[in-house]
Design a protein around this motif. Structure first.
Motif, mmCIF file in Angstrom:
data_model
loop_
_atom_site.group_PDB
_atom_site.id
_atom_site.type_symbol
_atom_site.label_atom_id
_atom_site.label_comp_id
_atom_site.label_asym_id
_atom_site.label_seq_id
_atom_site.Cartn_x
_atom_site.Cartn_y
_atom_site.Cartn_z
ATOM 1 N N GLU A 519 0.711 -1.367 -0.198
ATOM 2 C CA GLU A 519 0.207 -0.096 -0.236
ATOM 3 C C GLU A 519 1.382 1.016 0.466
ATOM 4 O O GLU A 519 2.258 1.329 0.453
ATOM 5 N N ILE A 520 -0.107 2.571 -1.226
ATOM 6 C CA ILE A 520 1.612 3.429 -1.391
ATOM 7 C C ILE A 520 -0.113 4.239 0.126
ATOM 8 O O ILE A 520 -0.521 4.854 -0.052
ATOM 9 N N ALA A 521 1.657 5.200 0.939
ATOM 10 C CA ALA A 521 1.038 6.350 2.141
ATOM 11 C C ALA A 521 0.981 7.412 1.374
ATOM 12 O O ALA A 521 1.501 7.697 -0.169
ATOM 13 N N PRO A 522 0.469 8.113 1.546
ATOM 14 C CA PRO A 522 0.427 9.554 1.196
ATOM 15 C C PRO A 522 1.217 10.553 1.155
ATOM 16 O O PRO A 522 1.641 11.261 -0.232
ATOM 17 N N ASN A 523 2.466 10.538 1.591
ATOM 18 C CA ASN A 523 3.715 10.931 0.975
ATOM 19 C C ASN A 523 4.703 10.087 0.954
ATOM 20 O O ASN A 523 5.524 10.218 0.230
ATOM 21 N N GLY A 524 4.197 8.925 -0.080
ATOM 22 C CA GLY A 524 4.956 8.108 -1.275
ATOM 23 C C GLY A 524 5.831 6.639 -0.500
ATOM 24 O O GLY A 524 5.627 5.993 -1.558
ATOM 25 N N ASP A 525 5.230 6.275 0.894
ATOM 26 C CA ASP A 525 6.044 5.525 1.231
ATOM 27 C C ASP A 525 5.562 4.982 0.952
ATOM 28 O O ASP A 525 4.205 4.267 0.729
ATOM 29 N N LEU A 526 5.865 3.302 0.987
ATOM 30 C CA LEU A 526 5.574 1.786 0.311
ATOM 31 C C LEU A 526 5.072 0.983 1.988
ATOM 32 O O LEU A 526 6.004 0.870 2.499
ATOM 33 N N TYR A 527 3.357 0.874 2.093
ATOM 34 C CA TYR A 527 4.165 -0.760 3.540
ATOM 35 C C TYR A 527 3.430 -1.707 2.825
ATOM 36 O O TYR A 527 2.456 -1.909 2.419
ATOM 37 N N ILE A 528 4.100 -2.454 3.622
ATOM 38 C CA ILE A 528 4.262 -3.288 3.113
ATOM 39 C C ILE A 528 3.474 -4.898 4.072
ATOM 40 O O ILE A 528 4.293 -4.477 5.356
ATOM 41 N N SER A 529 3.065 -5.354 4.184
ATOM 42 C CA SER A 529 1.990 -6.759 5.236
ATOM 43 C C SER A 529 3.127 -8.575 4.324
ATOM 44 O O SER A 529 2.526 -8.573 3.710
ATOM 45 N N PHE A 530 3.682 -8.723 5.633
ATOM 46 C CA PHE A 530 4.264 -10.047 5.882
ATOM 47 C C PHE A 530 3.044 -10.938 6.610
ATOM 48 O O PHE A 530 3.376 -10.889 7.667
ATOM 49 N N THR A 531 2.958 -12.278 5.733
ATOM 50 C CA THR A 531 1.773 -12.854 6.555
ATOM 51 C C THR A 531 2.811 -14.289 7.540
ATOM 52 O O THR A 531 2.224 -14.592 8.502
ATOM 53 N N SER A 532 3.507 -14.975 7.365
ATOM 54 C CA SER A 532 4.480 -15.476 7.845
ATOM 55 C C SER A 532 5.477 -16.074 7.813
ATOM 56 O O SER A 532 6.210 -16.077 6.381
ATOM 57 N N GLY A 533 6.541 -16.226 8.153
ATOM 58 C CA GLY A 533 8.199 -16.278 8.166
ATOM 59 C C GLY A 533 8.263 -17.815 8.345
ATOM 60 O O GLY A 533 9.385 -18.140 8.472
ATOM 61 N N SER A 534 7.190 -18.955 8.365
ATOM 62 C CA SER A 534 7.659 -19.853 7.986
ATOM 63 C C SER A 534 7.932 -20.132 6.491
ATOM 64 O O SER A 534 7.122 -19.928 6.044
ATOM 65 N N PRO A 535 9.305 -21.832 7.276
ATOM 66 C CA PRO A 535 9.410 -22.019 5.611
ATOM 67 C C PRO A 535 8.331 -23.496 4.980
ATOM 68 O O PRO A 535 8.123 -23.697 5.553
ATOM 69 N N ASP A 536 8.509 -23.634 3.794
ATOM 70 C CA ASP A 536 8.157 -24.786 3.842
ATOM 71 C C ASP A 536 9.337 -25.601 2.468
ATOM 72 O O ASP A 536 10.459 -25.180 2.045
ATOM 73 N N ASP A 537 9.085 -26.492 1.461
ATOM 74 C CA ASP A 537 10.201 -27.482 0.508
ATOM 75 C C ASP A 537 10.209 -26.151 -0.679
ATOM 76 O O ASP A 537 10.649 -26.209 -1.539
ATOM 77 N N GLY A 540 12.188 -20.250 2.153
ATOM 78 C CA GLY A 540 11.745 -19.028 3.327
ATOM 79 C C GLY A 540 11.884 -17.542 3.562
ATOM 80 O O GLY A 540 12.850 -17.831 1.991
ATOM 81 N N PRO A 541 11.899 -17.178 4.229
ATOM 82 C CA PRO A 541 12.348 -15.566 4.540
ATOM 83 C C PRO A 541 13.716 -16.013 4.826
ATOM 84 O O PRO A 541 14.291 -16.468 5.411
ATOM 85 N N ASP A 542 14.856 -14.882 4.056
ATOM 86 C CA ASP A 542 16.028 -14.458 5.041
ATOM 87 C C ASP A 542 16.194 -14.115 6.723
ATOM 88 O O ASP A 542 15.384 -13.323 7.052
ATOM 89 N N ILE A 543 16.753 -15.046 7.444
ATOM 90 C CA ILE A 543 16.903 -15.072 8.567
ATOM 91 C C ILE A 543 17.375 -13.885 9.199
ATOM 92 O O ILE A 543 17.061 -13.492 9.982
ATOM 93 N N ARG A 544 17.684 -13.172 8.549
ATOM 94 C CA ARG A 544 18.994 -11.963 8.854
ATOM 95 C C ARG A 544 18.084 -10.715 9.130
ATOM 96 O O ARG A 544 18.193 -9.753 9.643
ATOM 97 N N VAL A 545 17.069 -10.616 7.842
ATOM 98 C CA VAL A 545 15.801 -9.279 8.088
ATOM 99 C C VAL A 545 14.218 -9.735 8.774
ATOM 100 O O VAL A 545 14.098 -8.868 9.429
ATOM 101 N N PHE A 546 14.392 -11.338 8.428
ATOM 102 C CA PHE A 546 12.787 -11.890 8.729
ATOM 103 C C PHE A 546 12.898 -12.526 10.570
ATOM 104 O O PHE A 546 12.818 -13.554 10.452
#
Length: 749
Positions: A519-537, A540-546
């Motif tokens: 979603e784009i905020a009025p000031n131009g920032d981007l907001y991102i929702s990440f729903t789950s950090g669990s991996p599968d086959d 998975g996500p970068d463990i240094r970030v998430f």
């Protein structure tokens, strides 16, 4: 990585006023209220409802929480604050043009055409096999040959309940029955446009205009309503011959399905994101971008599954997984797939349009290890409201995000001369990343030179890497993205976009935690929702970030991120990022929700957020905080049903998460959007009764949960849980149906 309220405020940095719904008008009365015992003195005008676990925003002191939450009853209804009501606008099976309202409604877009009237565009994501098959005849009024096909599949020598129906002769009666089932299933997916208006008494009604129509998974199959396409992948679609399967339709496309989230442009068109298309057609492609044969995703039917719906029709997998643009006001527009935006498991689309600049579209790939993408147009926008802006989507560049652990990042172009530089499996939760195999000839030739040969192309378009040293070998074989794909420059670019997720892996994009919304905020920032950090086959996500509030990895319960382009320039190649919210229990550093999904920013900059806990985890009993292996147990069951949250961004309660609504049994709350005056919120209720189907004889059961006060003191809760759903009618034994509702303030409040 615990995010405090102060962090949230500093990061969000926007001004806001009172809640957008503080002057809502009335609807017909279908109220289910679960108020707290004390109304908060907050900068908004609703009393937060009581959820299944203690929250700092629920109005109970820690010493009161044990008594207040020792028992809890889950309701099979859309539960709203006192003084609010909802009205069902449309439900599965209702008439829409010459078709019907589809199943599992998701993203909503209200394009207003006049005061209190306009077009409501609705995505229909997929069918939930259990309730769809159980209630189809009851709702639609005709039967389908489920029993006959199941019986035929049981005779398979393989022992699997699947068949390559595409290879059966047309005279085969089972093929005809599979075609009938698949046609109805795909009909219930795609998009729909309905015209609505608000009446003088505050209710909403459908006006059934000439623009009302469906764009389904079978549009074009028999009615000539093909979808169109733009961009480099069209050169692949038009191939007469290639390494893989070609459907002989050229750039014509049959249907759209897997339509999850989306976006709306300033010029009044709607963007629909095709997500889990791989359930119906093969996802892997060959090095020239052509599809795997339909047999690689056979038709499958069981008591709890219905997949491979594109198999019997011979649908080409490379034509699905795109962003579809539709003009709801044009009754002859059945959608255009813009291939410069890439093919992957698309979720929402964040649209940033400024006069005198190129346009930028942001989207995420909702899979474990999926990426964040940005498309930047080649040409610039003159008038943001000009419908001719759609042409800008046919030329540009697709970029993918690289998040550095220090809060910086850069955009990597997905083009032929981009260097090969995948992340190491050791940095990824689950220690796995999947990479494109490259041309078969290249793989065999390099193997003879002493490198470990790659798997044969026939086994799939990508392969699994689990050891860091394999990345070094891969980089010796292939130097640039163009080495992985074949064709002339236009065809090669098309193949890269068709294989965007795996190409992004090869280019070194950061594997993330199931990105759900952008979603784009009025000031131009981007907001991102990440729903789950669990991996599968898959990855998975970068463990240094998430990381979780205590730096734990993997972390299941999700995050919210803010991304700021360098210099606030939408065409920038670098950015800064920081987490602004973390899911989980308050006692563990979370904000009280789990698995954030769609985001909505109201006119005052406040955040509305729905959640996406998987059906299998909702209200699953939690009797211990550790599993049988002595590791932390999955606590998703604690959070009850999926819900809608409100996070104000100013005032004394800014940065806190307040519970506004709880959905019916086994549903997902999705697609919140406002009417322009923000007196009505439209909301999708998706797949009620997804696992248990119809609730029979008001069945319910009691389960135990070891929950925690906001200060970390554990105690047992007895929770009463309905089994199945009768929503939206709520009549005993009534079939559960996905539906879209309008939420507003009651006239009596």
């Amino acid at each position: 990585m615990s995010i405090t309220r102060r962090d949230f405020l500093l990061l969000l940095g926007s001004s806001a006023g009172a809640v957008a719904l503080n002057s809502l008008a009335g609807c017909e009365k279908k109220i289910a209220v679960q108020p707290t015992t004390k109304e908060l003195k907050a900068a908004f005008a609703f009393q937060p409802i009581k959820g299944p676990i203690p929250l700092e925003t629920a109005g109970f002191r820690p010493e009161q929480q044990k008594e207040q939450y020792s028992s809890y009853e889950v309701l099979d209804d859309l539960v709203l604050p006192q003084g609010f009501q909802y009205q069902v606008i449309a439900a599965w099976g209702d008439k829409v043009g010459d078709s019907r309202f589809g199943y599992n409604n998701d993203y909503l877009s209200f394009v207003q055409t006049g005061e209190n009237e306009g077009y409501l565009s609705v995505n229909f994501e997929y069918i939930s096999a259990i309730p769809w098959m159980q209630t189809y005849e009851q709702v639609i009024g005709k039967s389908l040959p489920f029993t006959e096909v199941k019986a035929a599949l049981k005779e398979n020598k393989s022992g699997k309940n699947e068949i390559n129906a595409n290879s059966l002769p047309d005279s085969n009666p089972i093929k005809a029955k599979i075609r009938e089932i698949s046609k109805e299933a795909l009909l219930d997916q795609g998009l729909g446009i309905i015209s609505i208006r608000k009446t003088a008494d505050g209710n909403w009604e459908r006006t059934n205009s000439k623009a009302d129509r469906r764009i389904s998974g079978i549009s074009g199959l028999e009615d000539g309503r093909y979808l169109k396409a733009t961009g480099p992948a069209v050169a692949v679609f038009r191939k007469k011959q290639g390494l893989g399967y070609i459907d002989k339709l050229g750039d014509r496309i049959i249907g759209s399905y897997g339509n999850c989230a989306g976006g709306t442009t300033p010029w009044g068109t709607v963007l629909s994101a095709e997500e889990n298309f791989q359930a119906q057609v093969p996802e892997p492609v060959y090095a020239d971008g052509t599809s795997f044969d339909p047999s690689k995703r056979p038709f499958a039917l069981g008591d709890e599954e219905l997949f491979g719906q594109g198999n019997v029709f011979g649908l080409a997998g490379n034509k699905y997984g795109w962003i579809v643009e539709v003009d709801p006001a044009n009754p002859n527009d059945y959608g255009t797939k813009h291939t410069w935006l890439g093919r992957y498991h698309h979720e929402a689309v964040g649209v940033r349009v400024e006069a005198g600049k190129p346009l930028a579209f942001y989207s995420g790939c909702d899979r474990r290890g999926g990426h964040i993408y940005k498309f930047v147009s080649r040409d610039k926008v003159n008038d943001p409201k000009d419908k001719a802006n759609s042409r800008l989507l046919s030329q540009g560049m697709l970029y993918v995000a690289k998040f550095n652990p220090n809060g910086t990042g850069r955009w990597i172009p997905l083009q032929a001369d981009t260097p090969i530089n995948p992340d190491l499996p050791s940095t990824i939760a689950g220690n796995v990343i999947r990479l494109p195999k490259g041309p078969a000839k290249e793989a065999q030739q390099k193997g003879r030179q002493g490198f470990q040969p790659l798997p044969k192309r026939a086994e799939g378009g990508d392969f699994e890497v689990t050891k860091d040293e394999e990345i070094g070998q891969y980089k010796q074989r292939f130097k640039k993205l163009g080495d992985l794909y074949i064709g002339n420059p236009e065809e090669k670019q098309g193949a890269i976009l068709i294989d965007a997720h795996y190409a992004a892996n090869a280019a070194g994009a950061t594997c993330t935690a199931r990105p759900e919304d952008t979603e784009i905020a009025p000031n131009g920032d981007l907001y991102i929702s990440f729903t789950s950090g669990s991996p599968d086959d898959e990855g998975g996500p970068d463990i240094r970030v998430f990381k979780g509030p205590k730096d734990e990895t993997p972390y299941e319960y999700g995050w919210g991120m803010r991304l700021t382009e360098e210099g606030n320039n939408l065409g920038a190649t670098t950015f800064r990022w920081q987490m602004v919210a973390t899911g989980g229990e308050p006692s563990s550093g979370g904000m009280g929700f789990a698995n954030p999904d769609n985001l909505l920013l109201d006119n005052n900059g406040n955040v509305w957020m729905v959640t996406d806990m998987s059906t299998s985890k909702m209200n699953k009993s939690v009797k211990s905080r550790t599993n049988d292996q002595g590791k932390p147990a999955n606590l998703s069951g604690l959070f009850g049903n999926n819900a809608l949250w409100y996070i104000p961004t100013s005032g004394e309660n800014a940065g806190k998460a307040f519970l506004f609504a709880i959905g019916p049994m086994e549903c997902e709350t999705t697609g919140p959007c406002f009417a322009l005056d923000q007196q009505t919120m439209f909301l999708s209720i998706q797949h009620p009764g997804e696992a248990s189907g119809t609730r029979k004889n008001q069945a319910s059961e009691n389960r135990e949960f070891l929950i925690s006060t906001t200060t970390g003191e554990e105690f047992l809760q007895s929770r009463q849980i309905p089994i199945g759903s009768n929503w939206p009618s709520k009549n005993p034994d009534a079939p559960p149906k996905p539906a879209v509702v309008a939420i507003s303030k009651s006239s009596s409040s």
